[in-house]
Design a protein around this motif. Structure first.
Motif, mmCIF file in Angstrom:
data_model
loop_
_atom_site.group_PDB
_atom_site.id
_atom_site.type_symbol
_atom_site.label_atom_id
_atom_site.label_comp_id
_atom_site.label_asym_id
_atom_site.label_seq_id
_atom_site.Cartn_x
_atom_site.Cartn_y
_atom_site.Cartn_z
ATOM 1 N N ARG A 190 0.833 -1.199 0.000
ATOM 2 C CA ARG A 190 0.000 0.000 0.000
ATOM 3 C C ARG A 190 0.870 1.251 0.000
ATOM 4 O O ARG A 190 1.885 1.324 0.697
ATOM 5 C CB ARG A 190 -0.871 0.047 1.266
ATOM 6 N N SER A 191 0.485 2.249 -0.783
ATOM 7 C CA SER A 191 1.201 3.523 -0.743
ATOM 8 C C SER A 191 1.030 4.140 0.637
ATOM 9 O O SER A 191 -0.086 4.213 1.164
ATOM 10 C CB SER A 191 0.647 4.463 -1.814
ATOM 11 N N ALA A 192 2.121 4.580 1.219
ATOM 12 C CA ALA A 192 2.081 5.100 2.589
ATOM 13 C C ALA A 192 1.094 6.248 2.748
ATOM 14 O O ALA A 192 0.380 6.336 3.751
ATOM 15 C CB ALA A 192 3.481 5.547 3.011
ATOM 16 N N LYS A 193 1.039 7.125 1.765
ATOM 17 C CA LYS A 193 0.193 8.313 1.884
ATOM 18 C C LYS A 193 -1.295 8.014 1.725
ATOM 19 O O LYS A 193 -2.131 8.894 1.946
ATOM 20 C CB LYS A 193 0.636 9.374 0.876
ATOM 21 N N THR A 194 -1.664 6.778 1.362
ATOM 22 C CA THR A 194 -3.082 6.443 1.193
ATOM 23 C C THR A 194 -3.726 5.913 2.464
ATOM 24 O O THR A 194 -4.933 5.683 2.494
ATOM 25 C CB THR A 194 -3.270 5.399 0.078
ATOM 26 N N LEU A 195 -2.941 5.713 3.508
ATOM 27 C CA LEU A 195 -3.509 5.175 4.741
ATOM 28 C C LEU A 195 -4.456 6.189 5.382
ATOM 29 O O LEU A 195 -4.149 7.380 5.467
ATOM 30 C CB LEU A 195 -2.403 4.808 5.737
ATOM 31 N N THR A 196 -5.603 5.720 5.835
ATOM 32 C CA THR A 196 -6.570 6.578 6.495
ATOM 33 C C THR A 196 -6.117 6.888 7.919
ATOM 34 O O THR A 196 -5.210 6.232 8.456
ATOM 35 C CB THR A 196 -7.940 5.912 6.551
ATOM 36 N N LYS A 197 -6.757 7.833 8.536
ATOM 37 C CA LYS A 197 -6.446 8.182 9.917
ATOM 38 C C LYS A 197 -6.624 6.981 10.825
ATOM 39 O O LYS A 197 -5.798 6.717 11.715
ATOM 40 C CB LYS A 197 -7.335 9.330 10.380
ATOM 41 N N GLU A 198 -7.690 6.226 10.608
ATOM 42 C CA GLU A 198 -7.961 5.045 11.430
ATOM 43 C C GLU A 198 -6.886 3.982 11.231
ATOM 44 O O GLU A 198 -6.459 3.334 12.198
ATOM 45 C CB GLU A 198 -9.342 4.473 11.104
ATOM 46 N N GLU A 199 -6.450 3.804 9.980
ATOM 47 C CA GLU A 199 -5.404 2.820 9.713
ATOM 48 C C GLU A 199 -4.082 3.237 10.346
ATOM 49 O O GLU A 199 -3.347 2.397 10.877
ATOM 50 C CB GLU A 199 -5.240 2.637 8.200
ATOM 51 N N VAL A 200 -3.771 4.511 10.294
ATOM 52 C CA VAL A 200 -2.527 5.006 10.904
ATOM 53 C C VAL A 200 -2.565 4.811 12.414
ATOM 54 O O VAL A 200 -1.574 4.400 13.031
ATOM 55 C CB VAL A 200 -2.287 6.483 10.548
ATOM 56 N N GLU A 201 -3.701 5.090 13.018
ATOM 57 C CA GLU A 201 -3.824 4.905 14.475
ATOM 58 C C GLU A 201 -3.658 3.444 14.853
ATOM 59 O O GLU A 201 -3.012 3.122 15.864
ATOM 60 C CB GLU A 201 -5.175 5.445 14.948
ATOM 61 N N LYS A 202 -4.214 2.549 14.048
ATOM 62 C CA LYS A 202 -4.070 1.118 14.310
ATOM 63 C C LYS A 202 -2.616 0.686 14.121
ATOM 64 O O LYS A 202 -2.072 -0.062 14.951
ATOM 65 C CB LYS A 202 -4.978 0.332 13.353
ATOM 66 N N LEU A 203 -1.988 1.166 13.067
ATOM 67 C CA LEU A 203 -0.592 0.826 12.813
ATOM 68 C C LEU A 203 0.299 1.344 13.928
ATOM 69 O O LEU A 203 1.204 0.633 14.395
ATOM 70 C CB LEU A 203 -0.150 1.411 11.468
ATOM 71 N N TYR A 204 0.064 2.563 14.370
ATOM 72 C CA TYR A 204 0.827 3.141 15.489
ATOM 73 C C TYR A 204 0.733 2.235 16.718
ATOM 74 O O TYR A 204 1.752 1.902 17.344
ATOM 75 C CB TYR A 204 0.294 4.539 15.811
ATOM 76 N N SER A 205 -0.470 1.834 17.052
ATOM 77 C CA SER A 205 -0.672 0.993 18.234
ATOM 78 C C SER A 205 0.037 -0.339 18.112
ATOM 79 O O SER A 205 0.637 -0.839 19.080
ATOM 80 C CB SER A 205 -2.175 0.763 18.469
ATOM 81 N N GLU A 206 -0.010 -0.923 16.911
ATOM 82 C CA GLU A 206 0.608 -2.233 16.722
ATOM 83 C C GLU A 206 2.129 -2.149 16.706
ATOM 84 O O GLU A 206 2.811 -3.075 17.173
ATOM 85 C CB GLU A 206 0.092 -2.880 15.440
ATOM 86 N N ILE A 207 2.682 -1.073 16.173
ATOM 87 C CA ILE A 207 4.138 -0.886 16.227
ATOM 88 C C ILE A 207 4.590 -0.814 17.677
ATOM 89 O O ILE A 207 5.534 -1.505 18.091
ATOM 90 C CB ILE A 207 4.561 0.397 15.467
ATOM 91 N N LYS A 208 3.931 0.008 18.467
ATOM 92 C CA LYS A 208 4.299 0.162 19.882
ATOM 93 C C LYS A 208 4.155 -1.154 20.635
ATOM 94 O O LYS A 208 5.053 -1.565 21.386
ATOM 95 C CB LYS A 208 3.409 1.223 20.530
ATOM 96 N N ALA A 209 3.014 -1.833 20.426
ATOM 97 C CA ALA A 209 2.742 -3.064 21.165
ATOM 98 C C ALA A 209 3.706 -4.175 20.768
ATOM 99 O O ALA A 209 4.214 -4.916 21.630
ATOM 100 C CB ALA A 209 1.298 -3.500 20.926
ATOM 101 N N THR A 210 3.969 -4.298 19.467
ATOM 102 C CA THR A 210 4.854 -5.357 18.981
ATOM 103 C C THR A 210 6.275 -5.159 19.488
ATOM 104 O O THR A 210 6.918 -6.102 19.976
ATOM 105 C CB THR A 210 4.840 -5.402 17.439
ATOM 106 N N LEU A 211 6.788 -3.941 19.385
ATOM 107 C CA LEU A 211 8.142 -3.664 19.858
ATOM 108 C C LEU A 211 8.255 -3.854 21.374
ATOM 109 O O LEU A 211 9.228 -4.429 21.869
ATOM 110 C CB LEU A 211 8.554 -2.243 19.485
ATOM 111 N N SER A 212 7.254 -3.385 22.100
ATOM 112 C CA SER A 212 7.287 -3.496 23.565
ATOM 113 C C SER A 212 7.289 -4.954 24.007
ATOM 114 O O SER A 212 8.053 -5.355 24.896
ATOM 115 C CB SER A 212 6.090 -2.766 24.177
ATOM 116 N N GLU A 213 6.434 -5.772 23.371
ATOM 117 C CA GLU A 213 6.382 -7.189 23.721
ATOM 118 C C GLU A 213 7.695 -7.873 23.357
ATOM 119 O O GLU A 213 8.204 -8.713 24.115
ATOM 120 C CB GLU A 213 5.223 -7.876 23.017
ATOM 121 N N ALA A 214 8.260 -7.504 22.193
ATOM 122 C CA ALA A 214 9.519 -8.113 21.770
ATOM 123 C C ALA A 214 10.652 -7.776 22.728
ATOM 124 O O ALA A 214 11.498 -8.628 23.037
ATOM 125 C CB ALA A 214 9.874 -7.664 20.356
ATOM 126 N N VAL A 215 10.687 -6.538 23.224
ATOM 127 C CA VAL A 215 11.705 -6.143 24.198
ATOM 128 C C VAL A 215 11.562 -6.985 25.465
ATOM 129 O O VAL A 215 12.554 -7.480 26.020
ATOM 130 C CB VAL A 215 11.599 -4.639 24.531
#
Length: 275
Positions: A190-215
């Motif tokens: 997916r083109s990065a600039k096409t992500l909706t606000k809702e998709e960006v918020e979900k992606l943000y949450s998953e990046i934080k959660a995934t990295l935190s759990e991995a640490v």
């Protein structure tokens, strides 16, 4: 290549092992590893007599601080640190040795010799390469859905390529980008600039959660990664897509597929991450 969780785990274990130790001598067996200064003798002499005071991380880089100096170290593909008694046999591929006054040694081993070391006056390290052009830390308070949206709005590249760009967000590599995109339900092309606000918020949450759990799980041991105490990571047991091409999706049982996205091999679920 170790990503943020693995480097953070190495940072934490190194902090336990070397803080308060004074360097008696530094031996460099592979001079090309030292990038700054360009004279290895200056590098070794500057560190002798210094005491390690703190170990920090910036993206995938370690920063070993003494009172006066900052040693910026990148592990690249297979670099690893360990502390050993001076009497212990030096393993093959050990390229830099920091001998301490207490009879122990911090040894840097790197089979491929890709690791790098830069030595700066303390306080100068963040304003010079290789750290000066790095992006936002995804586990810091400076990272937010709004910041992520602003970064992605500026590029039409595939979202996989954008998230791998260390000038935008630091510490993310192939493992945690694939995992975060899967959990957010976003196709890697997916083109990065096409992500909706809702998709960006979900992606943000998953990046934080995934990295935190991995640490918390000590990172992922995919090939040869171990921390500074020789322990493997355990997050690889939790992976949903990375390295699982052809296996069933843990969510919908659809066979996982592999493509090249952002110039990297990428595993995704065609059902959970529709294009």
């Amino acid at each position: 290549m170790p990503e943020l969780p693995e480097v953070e785990t190495v940072r934490r274990t190194l902090e336990e092992l070397i803080i308060g130790k004074t360097i008696d001598q530094v031996l460099v067996h592979w001079p090309k590893m030292v990038k700054e200064p360009d004279d290895v003798v200056r590098f070794t002499k500057a560190l002798e007599g210094e005491t390690f005071k703190a170990v920090a991380r910036r993206g995938k880089f370690l920063i070993l601080y003494t009172d006066d100096l900052a040693l910026v170290s990148h592990l690249r593909m297979e670099g690893r640190y360990g502390v050993y008694p001076k009497s212990e046999t030096i393993e093959k591929h050990t390229h830099v040795i920091f001998s301490f006054t207490d009879g122990t040694e911090l040894r840097y081993k790197d089979v491929r010799k890709f690791g790098t070391m830069h030595l700066f006056k303390r306080g100068d390290e963040l304003g010079q390469l290789p750290l000066s052009q790095l992006g936002v830390e995804p586990l810091s308070d400076a990272f937010s859905p709004k910041i992520l949206q602003n970064l992605l709005n500026k590029t039409a590249r595939p979202i996989k390529a954008a998230l791998l760009d260390q000038k935008l967000i630091v510490g993310l590599g192939n493992i945690y980008v694939d995992e975060s995109l899967f959990k957010a339900g976003i196709h890697p092309e997916r083109s990065a600039k096409t992500l909706t606000k809702e998709e960006v918020e979900k992606l943000y949450s998953e990046i934080k959660a995934t990295l935190s759990e991995a640490v918390e799980r000590g990172g992922s041991t995919i090939r040869s990664y171990v921390n500074s105490q020789g322990q493997i990571g355990l997050f690889q047991l939790e992976l949903f897509v990375y390295g699982r091409r052809g296996e069933e999706c843990k969510v919908c049982a659809t066979p996982l597929e592999r493509i090249i996205a952002g110039g990297r091999g990428t595993v995704y679920c065609p059902q959970c991450q529709p294009k």
